[in-house]
Design an enzyme around this catalytic site. Structure first.
Site, PDB file in Angstrom:
ATOM      1  N   HIS A   1      49.972  63.056  22.612  1.00  7.90           N
ATOM      2  CA  HIS A   1      49.917  61.692  23.155  1.00  7.90           C
ATOM      3  C   HIS A   1      51.096  60.898  22.600  1.00  7.90           C
ATOM      4  O   HIS A   1      50.998  60.243  21.561  1.00  7.90           O
ATOM      5  CB  HIS A   1      48.586  61.028  22.767  1.00  7.90           C
ATOM      6  CG  HIS A   1      48.333  59.720  23.463  1.00  7.90           C
ATOM      7  ND1 HIS A   1      47.357  59.545  24.409  1.00  7.90           N
ATOM      8  CD2 HIS A   1      48.929  58.512  23.341  1.00  7.90           C
ATOM      9  CE1 HIS A   1      47.348  58.299  24.831  1.00  7.90           C
ATOM     10  NE2 HIS A   1      48.300  57.640  24.187  1.00  7.90           N
TER      11      HIS A   1
ATOM     12  N   HIS B   1      44.364  57.363  29.976  1.00  9.47           N
ATOM     13  CA  HIS B   1      44.012  56.426  28.921  1.00  9.47           C
ATOM     14  C   HIS B   1      42.696  55.733  29.273  1.00  9.47           C
ATOM     15  O   HIS B   1      42.540  55.230  30.390  1.00  9.47           O
ATOM     16  CB  HIS B   1      45.090  55.358  28.775  1.00  9.47           C
ATOM     17  CG  HIS B   1      46.364  55.825  28.138  1.00  9.47           C
ATOM     18  ND1 HIS B   1      47.039  56.942  28.553  1.00  9.47           N
ATOM     19  CD2 HIS B   1      47.089  55.291  27.110  1.00  9.47           C
ATOM     20  CE1 HIS B   1      48.135  57.085  27.817  1.00  9.47           C
ATOM     21  NE2 HIS B   1      48.184  56.098  26.931  1.00  9.47           N
TER      22      HIS B   1
ATOM     23  N   GLU C   1      40.352  52.607  24.806  1.00  9.41           N
ATOM     24  CA  GLU C   1      41.076  51.978  23.703  1.00  9.41           C
ATOM     25  C   GLU C   1      40.664  50.511  23.636  1.00  9.41           C
ATOM     26  O   GLU C   1      40.367  49.985  22.569  1.00  9.41           O
ATOM     27  CB  GLU C   1      42.583  52.106  23.916  1.00  9.41           C
ATOM     28  CG  GLU C   1      43.417  51.453  22.824  1.00  9.41           C
ATOM     29  CD  GLU C   1      44.913  51.507  23.118  1.00  9.41           C
ATOM     30  OE1 GLU C   1      45.694  51.346  22.163  1.00  9.41           O
ATOM     31  OE2 GLU C   1      45.310  51.691  24.291  1.00  9.41           O
TER      32      GLU C   1
ATOM     33  N   ASP D   1      51.289  57.941  19.498  1.00  7.29           N
ATOM     34  CA  ASP D   1      51.326  56.988  20.599  1.00  7.29           C
ATOM     35  C   ASP D   1      52.747  56.438  20.818  1.00  7.29           C
ATOM     36  O   ASP D   1      53.496  56.954  21.629  1.00  7.29           O
ATOM     37  CB  ASP D   1      50.325  55.861  20.332  1.00  7.29           C
ATOM     38  CG  ASP D   1      49.861  55.142  21.587  1.00  7.29           C
ATOM     39  OD1 ASP D   1      50.243  55.546  22.696  1.00  7.29           O
ATOM     40  OD2 ASP D   1      49.099  54.155  21.465  1.00  7.29           O
ATOM     41  N   ASP D   2      53.111  55.374  20.114  1.00  9.09           N
ATOM     42  CA  ASP D   2      54.447  54.753  20.172  1.00  9.09           C
ATOM     43  C   ASP D   2      54.898  54.521  18.731  1.00  9.09           C
ATOM     44  O   ASP D   2      54.848  53.378  18.239  1.00  9.09           O
ATOM     45  CB  ASP D   2      54.396  53.429  20.943  1.00  9.09           C
ATOM     46  CG  ASP D   2      53.811  53.576  22.334  1.00  9.09           C
ATOM     47  OD1 ASP D   2      54.540  54.026  23.231  1.00  9.09           O
ATOM     48  OD2 ASP D   2      52.623  53.251  22.518  1.00  9.09           O
TER      49      ASP D   2
ATOM     50  N   HIS E   1      54.433  58.469  24.099  1.00 14.21           N
ATOM     51  CA  HIS E   1      55.182  57.843  25.189  1.00 14.21           C
ATOM     52  C   HIS E   1      56.673  57.948  24.859  1.00 14.21           C
ATOM     53  O   HIS E   1      57.109  57.450  23.814  1.00 14.21           O
ATOM     54  CB  HIS E   1      54.776  56.377  25.337  1.00 14.21           C
ATOM     55  CG  HIS E   1      53.338  56.199  25.721  1.00 14.21           C
ATOM     56  ND1 HIS E   1      52.936  56.078  27.035  1.00 14.21           N
ATOM     57  CD2 HIS E   1      52.218  56.145  24.969  1.00 14.21           C
ATOM     58  CE1 HIS E   1      51.622  55.943  27.068  1.00 14.21           C
ATOM     59  NE2 HIS E   1      51.153  55.975  25.821  1.00 14.21           N
TER      60      HIS E   1
END
Length: 328
Positions: free
Chosen positions: A10, A190, A193, A271-272, A12
């Site tokens: 996961h 997604h 969250e 994630d980021d 980005h």
């Protein structure tokens, strides 16, 4: 922890761009992005909605295939330095030529070229998941789905859904997911969250994904957790991201350990990472500190991720062999 072999599912691609990389591109193009950086050089934002605005502002300097080639190399070098040997990145044709298929093919060729170079140089394998941007709407997602289906193959393996979770309902994207499924693509989305257990349940019912991005709020519904465990749906959990964005109050309050104890298949990702001041090393270190994760738990995370990866079996075998080689 840095040297442990890791698999990340996961991530980005644009969200993993090192701030220094984006600042450098902005200088090259004479674009003023000073407003999205803190004094120490990191990304500056307040809250999730502002994060999305800063994310999209950073993407404005990624204007062609060459920039995405350079971005991919920078991201994979950073990931490999933290022991990641296989990663799957969310790629959006929206940011690569406005979801125009011909333009998307050009961008994708550059990303694949960089991925091949990174595998030779850093020993890390990349595969792509094409992802529409949820807050851009269901109709624009259809163009992204067409891009995904037309380029599905050894490198592009899956189709997903990212963006502002509370905009639109999962069923609004059924056409795109049905089309990707019929083409043979793997599916993730997604959910959970920011939305509650109902968002996770609706996503499972309407989109039928093999994996859920985040999914942590499913923990509030014991029956849903049991259903997820029974179905073998894998959660792509990003604890550091969840804590940083205040999706959970603290690491101690994060449900990852409880979900695993209740039989849910879980993986860990960043994630980021530069936005949330994390790395895969830091995720592992904090899991060990807060939840007393040890060799057994980290091995479970690794094997779950290896099994849940969307790659073909030949690639999975190469990744497995790389893991064994790392262990000596």
């Amino acid at each position: 922890m840095r040297d442990l072999p890791k698999i990340e599912l996961h991530l980005h691609l644009e969200g993993a761009a090192p701030p220094a990389f984006i600042r450098g591109l902005a200088r090259e193009k004479n674009i003023d992005l000073s407003g999205i950086f803190r004094e120490d050089g990191g990304y500056a934002y307040k809250g999730f909605d502002h994060f999305l605005q800063v994310y999209e502002a950073a993407c404005t300097v990624l204007t062609g295939p060459e920039e995405f080639r350079r971005l991919t190399l920078a991201v994979l070098e950073e990931s490999a330095s933290h022991g990641v040997i296989y990663t799957e990145a969310f790629l959006s044709p929206e940011f690569c030529g406005g979801a125009d298929l011909a333009a998307w093919r050009d961008y994708l060729a550059a990303i694949e070229d960089a991925a091949a170079e990174a595998e030779r140089t850093f020993g890390i394998t990349l595969r792509g998941i094409v992802t529409p941007i949820r807050h851009f709407g269901p109709e624009r997602a259809k163009a992204t789905a067409r891009c995904a289906i037309e380029t599905f193959g050894p490198f592009i393996r899956g189709f997903g859904l990212a963006g502002a979770e509370m905009m639109h309902r999962p069923g609004d994207f059924s056409w795109s997911f049905d089309a990707a499924r019929e083409a043979g693509m793997h599916l993730t989305a997604h959910a959970g969250e920011w939305g509650g257990p109902d968002m996770v349940a609706d996503t499972i019912r309407d989109l039928r994904p093999e994996r859920i991005g985040h999914g942590i709020n499913a923990s509030r519904d014991p029956a849903l957790v049991e259903d997820i465990a029974e179905r073998g749906i894998v959660l792509e959990v990003c604890p550091g991201s969840n804590v940083f964005l205040a999706a959970v109050p603290s690491w101690r309050d994060h449900p990852i350990a409880d979900l695993m104890a209740r039989g849910v298949k879980v993986t860990v990702s960043t994630d980021d990472p530069p936005f949330f001041h994390t790395t895969m090393t830091k995720e592992y270190e904090t899991l060990a500190k807060v939840f007393d994760f040890g060799e057994s738990e980290f091995e479970t995370l690794l094997q779950t991720a290896l099994s849940a990866a969307f790659c073909d079996e030949e690639t999975r075998g190469r990744v497995k062999a790389r893991i064994e080689a790392r262990r000596g």
